[in-house]
Design a protein around this motif. Structure first.
Motif, PDB file in Angstrom:
ATOM      1  N   SER A 178      -4.755  -9.736 -15.829  1.00 18.01           N
ATOM      2  CA  SER A 178      -4.827 -11.146 -15.477  1.00 18.01           C
ATOM      3  C   SER A 178      -4.783 -11.257 -13.956  1.00 18.01           C
ATOM      4  N   GLN A 179      -5.156 -12.418 -13.447  1.00 15.15           N
ATOM      5  CA  GLN A 179      -5.173 -12.597 -12.000  1.00 15.15           C
ATOM      6  C   GLN A 179      -3.750 -12.823 -11.483  1.00 15.15           C
ATOM      7  N   VAL A 180      -3.384 -12.098 -10.482  1.00 17.92           N
ATOM      8  CA  VAL A 180      -2.045 -12.210  -9.897  1.00 17.92           C
ATOM      9  C   VAL A 180      -2.169 -12.244  -8.385  1.00 17.92           C
ATOM     10  N   THR A 181      -1.271 -12.980  -7.770  1.00 20.28           N
ATOM     11  CA  THR A 181      -1.299 -13.086  -6.312  1.00 20.28           C
ATOM     12  C   THR A 181      -0.641 -11.875  -5.656  1.00 20.28           C
ATOM     13  N   MET A 182       0.558 -11.550  -6.148  1.00 16.15           N
ATOM     14  CA  MET A 182       1.353 -10.525  -5.497  1.00 16.15           C
ATOM     15  C   MET A 182       1.265  -9.212  -6.274  1.00 16.15           C
ATOM     16  N   MET A 183       0.954  -8.156  -5.559  1.00 16.55           N
ATOM     17  CA  MET A 183       1.044  -6.811  -6.124  1.00 16.55           C
ATOM     18  C   MET A 183       1.865  -5.949  -5.175  1.00 16.55           C
ATOM     19  N   PHE A 184       2.564  -5.001  -5.741  1.00 18.50           N
ATOM     20  CA  PHE A 184       3.475  -4.185  -4.964  1.00 18.50           C
ATOM     21  C   PHE A 184       3.254  -2.714  -5.296  1.00 18.50           C
ATOM     22  N   TRP A 185       3.486  -1.881  -4.300  1.00 20.41           N
ATOM     23  CA  TRP A 185       3.450  -0.433  -4.510  1.00 20.41           C
ATOM     24  C   TRP A 185       4.811   0.150  -4.183  1.00 20.41           C
ATOM     25  N   TYR A 186       5.310   0.983  -5.101  1.00 17.02           N
ATOM     26  CA  TYR A 186       6.615   1.616  -4.950  1.00 17.02           C
ATOM     27  C   TYR A 186       6.470   3.125  -5.026  1.00 17.02           C
ATOM     28  N   ARG A 187       7.458   3.800  -4.454  1.00 19.34           N
ATOM     29  CA  ARG A 187       7.597   5.237  -4.624  1.00 19.34           C
ATOM     30  C   ARG A 187       8.940   5.514  -5.278  1.00 19.34           C
ATOM     31  N   GLN A 188       8.925   6.452  -6.203  1.00 23.70           N
ATOM     32  CA  GLN A 188      10.155   6.833  -6.877  1.00 23.70           C
ATOM     33  C   GLN A 188      10.251   8.347  -6.871  1.00 23.70           C
TER      34      GLN A 188
END
Lengths: 111, 117
Positions: B27-37
């Protein structure tokens, strides 16, 4: 910088036992979320607590948000092997869209 | 909640090379985030990726090392450049949803497990 400390870091218990995981900060959060992550998967959102003093129950899991919205706890009753995983708390506040993740609690439930 | 997929699910790469990780949302989303674990650790935010603007990087992460693209509201890529063994981690994308700060929640993809040899 907002920090969220979780305790304990590791917990190994037998099936049927109860446990509590704590999530503490010196910062105030607008809301706090709890996630569970199993090996090879991304974190899955369990619950969001918003109001100070709020208590939410999800089957055998009880979540509480501190009155001052700085801390939270997760209590599991009669733990089962399926509860095994990494539990993460995460606070929302400050920059609206960003979450601050806790240090994590790794739970292992054995038969 | 949004359904998020990542490609590849895992990879083993040689040092000095680069890997691009894809994140697709249903779906369309405004905020996307990238994480490292890193193994056995919690999540560390790398950057926030908004469609139509440059990604915002957290302290300790730079665009030259982790370039991000966000060409539309359902897709993003993270490139890990000039890799070293210290880059071995799980890389996760997430999307944010919620009408207010208090109701803001993030949903995660399954992650990409990267091993650099």
């Amino acid at each position: 910088t907002q920090l969220l400390e979780q305790s304990p870091q590791f917990l190994s218990i037998q099936e049927g036992e109860n446990l509590t995981v704590y999530c503490n900060s010196s910062s105030v959060f607008s809301s706090l979320q709890w996630y569970r992550q199993e090996p090879g998967e991304g974190p899955v959102l369990l619950v969001t607590v918003v109001t100070g003093g709020e208590v939410k129950k999800l089957k055998r899991l009880t979540f509480q948000f501190g009155d001052a919205r700085k801390d939270s706890s997760l209590h599991i009753t009669a733990a089962q092997p399926g509860d095994t995983g990494l539990y993460l708390c995460a606070g929302a506040g400050g920059t609206a869209s960003k979450l601050t993740f806790g240090t994590g609690t790794r739970l292992q439930v054995t038969l | 909640s949004a359904v998020i997929s990542q490609k590849p699910s895992r990879d083993i790469c040689q040092r000095g090379t680069s890997l691009t990780i894809q994140c697709q949302v249903d779906s369309q989303v405004t905020m996307m985030f990238w994480y490292r674990q890193q193994p056995g650790q919690s999540l560390t935010l790398i950057a926030t990726a908004n469609q139509g603007s440059e990604a915002t990087y957290e302290s300790g992460f730079v665009i030259d090392k982790f370039p991000i693209s966000r060409p539309n509201l359902t897709f993003s890529t993270l490139t890990v450049s000039n890799m070293s063994p210290e880059d071995s981690s799980i890389y996760l994308c997430s999307v944010g949803q919620g009408r207010t700060v208090a109701r803001y929640e993030q949903y995660f993809g399954p992650g990409t497990r990267l091993t650099v040899t």
